[in-house]
Write a protein that holds these residues in place. Structure first.
Motif, short mmCIF file in Angstrom:
data_model
loop_
_atom_site.label_atom_id
_atom_site.label_comp_id
_atom_site.label_asym_id
_atom_site.label_seq_id
_atom_site.Cartn_x
_atom_site.Cartn_y
_atom_site.Cartn_z
N ASP A 153 0.88 -1.60 0.01
CA ASP A 153 -0.22 0.08 -0.36
C ASP A 153 0.92 1.07 0.12
N THR A 154 0.72 1.96 -1.18
CA THR A 154 1.57 3.13 -1.01
C THR A 154 1.24 4.73 -0.41
N ASP A 155 -0.60 4.62 -0.90
CA ASP A 155 -1.60 5.71 -0.75
C ASP A 155 -1.71 5.76 0.49
N LYS A 159 -5.53 -0.75 0.36
CA LYS A 159 -5.04 -1.48 -0.81
C LYS A 159 -3.80 -2.01 -1.26
N ASP A 161 -1.22 -1.27 -3.84
CA ASP A 161 -0.91 -0.76 -5.66
C ASP A 161 0.00 -1.39 -6.21
N THR A 163 1.71 -0.89 -10.11
CA THR A 163 1.86 -0.70 -10.96
C THR A 163 1.04 -1.54 -12.55
N THR A 189 -5.41 -2.39 -6.31
CA THR A 189 -5.80 -1.17 -7.15
C THR A 189 -4.50 -1.36 -8.20
N ASN A 191 -2.77 1.11 -10.62
CA ASN A 191 -2.12 2.13 -11.35
C ASN A 191 -2.31 2.45 -12.30
#
Length: 342
Positions: A153-155, A159, A161, A163, A189, A191
């Motif tokens: 989870d980067t944000d 969830k 993330d 790429t 998610t 991205n």
């Protein structure tokens, strides 16, 4: 009488010159069966895929074709352009991944698919090996566990993330299907944006020692920076589940089920152009570049040699290094034209 002899002499000379010119013309057209014929390539806008196009154009020029500046667009639009005769060829169709684009544009009725430009291409999901080993993560469905998803989870939304790939590439359709088929929408998610810009951030995160999770394909320079088995590992899917329901295809790469069909890149020509240009069809049916060669060229781009002139030079260097094989392709193309009476 004198005038008559003189006229006959002139006529003989003219006839002889005509025969010599004809003979020279036959020789020129035999060597260059595409002499004077304009050919318009169409390629994706991905700079990393230009290399194989440059190799193809180099051969067509040697066969005499007047190669025009390539058009650039997304894969689906590319097939429509080829179908309608707005372009003559590409060397960028993934045989299985892009089959829907090919069929929707008219398929074999309006186009000719040939060759094996780039064999053994694969795609799938990877995470860093350190996190995989520490938490025993082997399947993409392992990320359904909240504590595992949170690692990527980067944000801050809980969830994972990932790429993902660009809209219009075809891979985004398979990824979207997987998210639903494996019940991952609540855990991951995807991205999307500019893939290589997003991957630059992903690589930076990896170098900072943080977990990474991304989609990619091989051959490609990313595999030379984040090395499978050393830096990163492929995640498996629990079972093959593809959007078209054709789940009996080979999806196994290096002993793992990646969930994407193992594919090959083929050439596609406009059918009318193909029927009139057997030399071009034969040449494109033979062109083949190894996955290692394309990965190495892509790495040069990533290291700074990414201008159009650089890529053109890479292609010329590749041709020089494979000159004997290249000449065999050219001769077979000339022979095909001769047999067709072109």
């Amino acid at each position: 009488m004198y005038e008559s002899k003189f006229s006959r002499s002139i006529l003989k000379c003219a006839t002889a010159l005509t025969l010599v010119a004809a003979a020279l013309g036959v020789h020129a057209s035999a060597e260059k069966p595409g002499d004077g014929v304009k050919v318009t390539p169409i390629f994706p806008s991905i700079a990393e895929e230009r290399f194989r196009g440059e190799v193809a154009m180099e051969g067509l020029r040697e066969l005499g074709y007047k190669v025009q500046e390539p058009k650039e667009t997304e894969y689906g639009v590319m097939m429509v352009a080829l179908a309608n005769g707005d372009a003559d060829f590409t060397v960028h169709l993934w045989d299985k991944l892009h089959n829907q684009f090919y069929q929707q544009a008219g398929g074999d009725d309006v186009m000719v698919k040939t060759g094996d430009i780039l064999p053994g291409v694969a795609q799938g999901y990877l995470i860093d090996k350190k996190t995989a080993d520490q938490y025993n993560i082997k399947y993409i469905t392992d990320l359904k566990k909240p504590e595992i998803a949170k690692l990527f989870d980067t944000d801050g939304d809980g969830k994972a993330d990932m790429t993902g790939c660009n809209p219009g590439w075809g891979c985004e359709l398979v990824i979207a299907h997987h998210m639903k088929a494996y019940d991952l929408d609540k855990s991951i998610t995807v991205n999307q944006g500019s893939y290589f810009a997003l991957m630059a951030d992903t690589i930076t995160r990896y170098k900072e020692g943080k977990p990474v999770f991304y989609f990619t394909w091989v051959p490609q320079w990313i595999a030379s920076v984040l090395v499978e088995g050393k830096d990163v590992v492929w995640l498996e899917v629990p079972k093959t589940d593809l959007p078209d329901g054709k789940n009996d295809v080979d999806t196994t790469y290096h002993g793992k089920n990646l969930g994407f069909a193992i594919d090959k890149v083929v050439a596609v020509l406009n059918k009318d152009f193909a029927e009139k240009n057997p030399a071009a069809v034969k040449f494109l049916s033979q062109v083949q570049i190894s996955t290692a060669d394309e990965s190495n060229q892509n790495l040069k781009m990533q290291q700074g040699e990414k201008k159009p002139k650089d890529i053109e030079r890479h292609a010329k260097e590749w041709v020089a290094a494979h000159r004997q094989q290249f000449d065999q392709w050219l001769q077979a193309s000339r022979d095909a034209a001769a047999q067709a009476g072109k």
